[in-house]
Design a protein around this motif. Structure first.
Motif, mmCIF file in Angstrom:
data_model
loop_
_atom_site.group_PDB
_atom_site.id
_atom_site.type_symbol
_atom_site.label_atom_id
_atom_site.label_comp_id
_atom_site.label_asym_id
_atom_site.label_seq_id
_atom_site.Cartn_x
_atom_site.Cartn_y
_atom_site.Cartn_z
ATOM 1 N N GLY A 185 -44.137 -20.627 23.850
ATOM 2 C CA GLY A 185 -45.008 -20.797 22.701
ATOM 3 C C GLY A 185 -44.744 -22.003 21.833
ATOM 4 O O GLY A 185 -45.383 -22.160 20.800
ATOM 5 N N LEU A 186 -43.824 -22.879 22.262
ATOM 6 C CA LEU A 186 -43.549 -24.064 21.440
ATOM 7 C C LEU A 186 -44.776 -24.948 21.252
ATOM 8 O O LEU A 186 -45.024 -25.452 20.168
ATOM 9 N N GLY A 187 -45.527 -25.144 22.335
ATOM 10 C CA GLY A 187 -46.697 -26.021 22.269
ATOM 11 C C GLY A 187 -47.709 -25.535 21.240
ATOM 12 O O GLY A 187 -48.203 -26.310 20.422
ATOM 13 N N LEU A 188 -47.999 -24.233 21.259
ATOM 14 C CA LEU A 188 -48.977 -23.691 20.299
ATOM 15 C C LEU A 188 -48.407 -23.656 18.883
ATOM 16 O O LEU A 188 -49.130 -23.850 17.911
ATOM 17 N N TRP A 189 -47.116 -23.426 18.792
ATOM 18 C CA TRP A 189 -46.459 -23.424 17.474
ATOM 19 C C TRP A 189 -46.564 -24.827 16.849
ATOM 20 O O TRP A 189 -46.847 -24.984 15.666
ATOM 21 N N ILE A 190 -46.369 -25.839 17.667
ATOM 22 C CA ILE A 190 -46.501 -27.221 17.187
ATOM 23 C C ILE A 190 -47.955 -27.525 16.841
ATOM 24 O O ILE A 190 -48.250 -28.098 15.789
ATOM 25 N N ALA A 191 -48.870 -27.123 17.728
ATOM 26 C CA ALA A 191 -50.293 -27.392 17.486
ATOM 27 C C ALA A 191 -50.758 -26.753 16.176
ATOM 28 O O ALA A 191 -51.550 -27.338 15.432
ATOM 29 N N HIS A 192 -50.257 -25.546 15.865
ATOM 30 C CA HIS A 192 -50.634 -24.882 14.607
ATOM 31 C C HIS A 192 -50.165 -25.678 13.389
ATOM 32 O O HIS A 192 -50.752 -25.585 12.316
ATOM 33 N N GLN A 193 -49.057 -26.419 13.551
ATOM 34 C CA GLN A 193 -48.543 -27.187 12.415
ATOM 35 C C GLN A 193 -49.258 -28.529 12.273
ATOM 36 O O GLN A 193 -49.368 -29.066 11.187
ATOM 37 N N LEU A 194 -49.715 -29.062 13.405
ATOM 38 C CA LEU A 194 -50.377 -30.371 13.354
ATOM 39 C C LEU A 194 -51.849 -30.236 12.999
ATOM 40 O O LEU A 194 -52.411 -31.077 12.311
ATOM 41 N N CYS A 195 -52.480 -29.202 13.512
ATOM 42 C CA CYS A 195 -53.909 -28.971 13.283
ATOM 43 C C CYS A 195 -54.055 -27.590 12.644
ATOM 44 O O CYS A 195 -54.197 -26.600 13.360
ATOM 45 N N THR A 213 -49.310 -14.187 26.575
ATOM 46 C CA THR A 213 -48.983 -12.761 26.577
ATOM 47 C C THR A 213 -48.577 -12.300 25.179
ATOM 48 O O THR A 213 -48.778 -11.151 24.828
ATOM 49 N N ASP A 214 -48.017 -13.214 24.384
ATOM 50 C CA ASP A 214 -47.587 -12.853 23.034
ATOM 51 C C ASP A 214 -48.762 -13.013 22.065
ATOM 52 O O ASP A 214 -49.244 -14.120 21.859
ATOM 53 N N PRO A 215 -49.233 -11.917 21.472
ATOM 54 C CA PRO A 215 -50.416 -12.040 20.600
ATOM 55 C C PRO A 215 -50.133 -12.847 19.329
ATOM 56 O O PRO A 215 -51.056 -13.336 18.689
ATOM 57 N N PHE A 216 -48.863 -12.984 18.986
ATOM 58 C CA PHE A 216 -48.512 -13.664 17.727
ATOM 59 C C PHE A 216 -48.108 -15.119 17.962
ATOM 60 O O PHE A 216 -47.590 -15.794 17.066
ATOM 61 N N VAL A 217 -48.352 -15.601 19.167
ATOM 62 C CA VAL A 217 -47.896 -16.944 19.554
ATOM 63 C C VAL A 217 -48.416 -18.018 18.591
ATOM 64 O O VAL A 217 -49.559 -17.963 18.138
ATOM 65 N N GLY A 218 -47.535 -18.949 18.282
ATOM 66 C CA GLY A 218 -47.935 -20.077 17.436
ATOM 67 C C GLY A 218 -47.653 -19.878 15.970
ATOM 68 O O GLY A 218 -47.605 -20.840 15.208
ATOM 69 N N LEU A 219 -47.470 -18.613 15.550
ATOM 70 C CA LEU A 219 -47.348 -18.326 14.119
ATOM 71 C C LEU A 219 -45.945 -17.891 13.715
ATOM 72 O O LEU A 219 -45.564 -17.999 12.555
ATOM 73 N N VAL A 220 -45.210 -17.347 14.678
ATOM 74 C CA VAL A 220 -43.877 -16.817 14.373
ATOM 75 C C VAL A 220 -42.866 -17.959 14.424
ATOM 76 O O VAL A 220 -42.866 -18.730 15.370
ATOM 77 N N PRO A 221 -42.029 -18.085 13.408
ATOM 78 C CA PRO A 221 -41.060 -19.185 13.405
ATOM 79 C C PRO A 221 -40.210 -19.187 14.670
ATOM 80 O O PRO A 221 -39.821 -18.128 15.164
ATOM 81 N N ILE A 222 -39.959 -20.392 15.177
ATOM 82 C CA ILE A 222 -39.136 -20.546 16.372
ATOM 83 C C ILE A 222 -37.820 -21.190 15.943
ATOM 84 O O ILE A 222 -37.806 -22.191 15.239
ATOM 85 N N GLU A 223 -36.743 -20.577 16.369
ATOM 86 C CA GLU A 223 -35.425 -21.071 15.993
ATOM 87 C C GLU A 223 -35.151 -22.415 16.667
ATOM 88 O O GLU A 223 -35.556 -22.615 17.807
ATOM 89 N N GLY A 251 -51.606 -29.398 27.961
ATOM 90 C CA GLY A 251 -50.434 -29.166 28.803
ATOM 91 C C GLY A 251 -50.288 -27.677 29.118
ATOM 92 O O GLY A 251 -50.067 -27.288 30.264
ATOM 93 N N ASN A 252 -50.450 -26.841 28.094
ATOM 94 C CA ASN A 252 -50.402 -25.390 28.308
ATOM 95 C C ASN A 252 -51.492 -24.945 29.269
ATOM 96 O O ASN A 252 -51.249 -24.138 30.162
#
Lengths: 278, 322
Positions: free
Chosen positions: B286-296, B269-279, B236-237
């Motif tokens: 970056g929600l999609g990558l943040w979720i993907a990091h937790q699933l895989c 654009t955010d180098p830390f995408v996927g790893l920084v907690p999202i409120e 999707g991203n």
């Protein structure tokens, strides 16, 4: 509705069918067959469309004793031509009230129910029309789930486009293959039934659909039967959460997809919670 | 702690130690915990069970040390980051004493090397102002020179078995480090021809095809689901942000599936995408990558001249050396 009311995954309702077509002749054949089934079941039937009365009459040519049925009041042919302007926007509750009255009248006159084939392409051409008509489709679907009223709704894909027609098709419990990526419909087992797949291809459609219809669902607690849900991604769940909040509803999504429970947890949704079906 | 080492850092101090055997492990890391005890600083240890035992045996008393359970099977980088923040918040008002944290991360094998190296760099960004001295033990046996170099570039100090931690001249600012990496790691399976190759795939078809592959490889249902959702989010991203052509490839062996998704874009654009907690309540970014990091938990990002590529793997993670 009480949450316990959701029972096992059952068959989808077949009393409200959407047919998105490219070939009008094929649609007329299906329409005729649908009406003949209703006549055989002792229902009063109605054929309504944008074509002229004469054209609609011609399309039902294969019905035995067509004119006798019309004179006897068991078959009603109604042309929208000239009744609505080109950009007429339906008031969603009005046709629902009219069909409820027609159903009651049919029952009172000894018929077993009321059945309609509606070719409503002319009423969903503009975005404003589509928006209002989508609300109507959901309201009539809610009426149908609980009353002896059924409908086959035809939409011309050549005029509406597949994407445009999907806005209406997804509000039917059943549609022809490929007409809608998901179905958001009324059910007797919960407040809403959600089936199919919600991903990138369906985000805008799902967002619009939930936004239009969740305010129409009675009660603060909305139980969504997701037994037929095959997939939903984070945007789908966020759309549900957003529109539940806006409408002041708390949604319980019933699904056995463990990944959806996980995703709901990750997203820390406030207005949507998930629960197993079985 | 020598003045020259620590006074420079007001906030987060991030050290690394490379050990080759139990003896080095103890000589390198027991003094770190002992110093915490001596200072009266809150001291937390999260290392693999057997190694935790080695430390217990070598400390004067372990009453002042909090040993946390360690399980690298279920850990993912966003969870580890959130856990670290929680831990720091819990120990924050400790009379001005800096929290000491000895924390072991999963082995840097396969695609996980990319995930956890980005995690190390991201910690330097997220924790920068917090009163924490963290030390990361790594088993140097069999570690690739590339992995070692990346660990050096993401830690302020280096622990040694002979004395206090020393300042590390190889340290790079986290944003600069991540942006400079560009090309990420490859999974060893990628050496073979892909099992599957799709151009501009639609997410629904992709799920059906991948599901068949994952089932044939006998992945457990939870891993199949995680892979399908992770790939859908990444795809999707790619379609929304990166742009066509989007190329999806998959490799498999019994018990493991690796998927890569490459788009024509330049990456987030955010180098830390996927790893920084999202409120909770955040809808975009970056929600999609943040979720993907937790699933895989094994997930690698790379930017090359060809575009932006995300690689995801599930099953038998960390089986092959980096």
């Amino acid at each position: 509705m009480a949450q316990a009311a959701v029972r096992t995954a059952g068959a989808e309702r077949l009393d409200h069918v959407c047919w998105v077509y490219d070939d009008p002749v094929d649609f007329h054949q299906r329409a005729t067959a649908f009406l003949i089934d209703g006549l055989a079941a002792g229902e009063r039937v109605e054929y309504v469309g944008s074509d002229s009365f004469d054209d609609l009459h011609r399309q039902l040519g294969v019905v035995d004793g067509l004119d006798e049925l019309i004179s006897a009041g068991q078959l009603v042919v109604r042309s929208l031509s000239g009744i609505y302007g080109d950009d007429a926007v339906v008031v969603p509750t009005e046709p629902v009230a009219a069909y409820a009255a027609a159903t009651q009248a049919a029952l009172a006159e000894g018929f077993s129910g009321y059945r309609v084939v509606a070719e409503a392409t002319s009423l969903v051409r503009s975005p404003e029309q589509r928006d209002a008509f989508a609300r109507y489709e959901h309201l009539i679907d809610r009426y149908m789930a609980h009353n002896p009223f059924s409908a086959l709704c035809g939409y011309d894909a050549r005029i509406l486009g597949r994407d445009g027609a999907a806005h209406i098709a997804c509000l039917h419990p059943h549609a022809n293959a490929g007409a809608a990526p998901f179905h958001w419909s009324a059910t007797t087992r919960a407040d809403v039934r959600l089936a199919g797949e919600i991903d990138l291809a369906a985000h805008d459609l799902f967002d619009a659909t939930v936004s239009r219809t969740i305010p129409l669902v009675p009660g603060d607690d909305v139980v969504v039967d997701g037994a037929g849900l095959d997939f939903i991604d984070h945007r789908g769940l966020l759309a549900l959460d957003t529109h539940a909040r806006t409408a002041g509803r708390r949604v319980t999504l019933m699904t056995d997809l463990s990944i959806v429970h996980r995703l709901t947890e990750i997203l820390a949704l406030r207005w949507v919670r998930t629960q197993g079906v079985s | 702690v020598t003045a020259g080492t620590m006074t420079r850092h007001e906030g987060f101090v991030h050290g690394v130690g490379f050990y080759e055997d139990d003896d080095e492990f103890v000589r390198m890391f027991a003094p770190f915990c002992q110093a915490g005890l001596d200072e009266g600083a809150p001291t937390v240890v999260r290392v693999e069970e057997r190694r935790a035992g080695l430390l217990r045996d070598h400390l004067d008393n372990t009453d002042g040390v909090e040993f946390l359970a360690y399980d690298d099977q279920y850990v993912h980088a966003p969870g580890a980051m959130a856990g670290a923040l929680d831990l720091i918040a819990r120990h924050s008002p400790s009379g001005g004493k800096r929290l000491r944290l000895l924390g072991e991360l999963p082995p840097l094998a396969g695609l996980a090397r990319d995930t956890w190296i980005r995690y190390e760099a991201t910690a330097n960004h997220v924790l920068r102002a917090l009163p924490v001295h963290a030390l990361c033990p790594y088993d140097a046996r069999g570690m690739s020179p590339a992995a070692r170099s990346e660990l050096l570039r993401t830690h302020h100090t280096i622990a040694s078995p002979w004395g206090p931690e020393i300042e590390n001249a190889a340290y790079e600012e986290p944003e600069q480090f991540i942006r400079a990496r560009h090309d990420g790691v490859r999974d060893p399976l990628e050496a073979d021809a892909p099992r599957l190759e799709m151009l501009d795939p639609n997410p629904s078809n992709t799920r059906h095809v991948l599901e068949a592959v994952a089932r044939e490889m006998q992945l457990p249902p939870a891993q199949v689901d995680s892979l399908l959702l992770g790939v859908t989010e990444v795809l999707g991203n790619a379609i929304r942000h990166g742009g066509r052509p989007v190329q999806l490839r998959a490799w498999s062996r019994p018990g493991r599936v690796v998927v890569s998704v490459r788009d024509a874009g330049e990456g987030p654009t955010d180098p830390f995408v996927g790893l920084v907690p999202i409120e909770p309540g955040v809808r975009e970014g970056g929600l999609g990558l943040w979720i993907a990091h937790q699933l895989c938990p094994e997930i690698a990002l790379s930017v090359t001249d060809d575009g932006f590529t995300v690689r995801l793997a599930v099953g038998m993670g960390q089986a092959s050396p980096s």
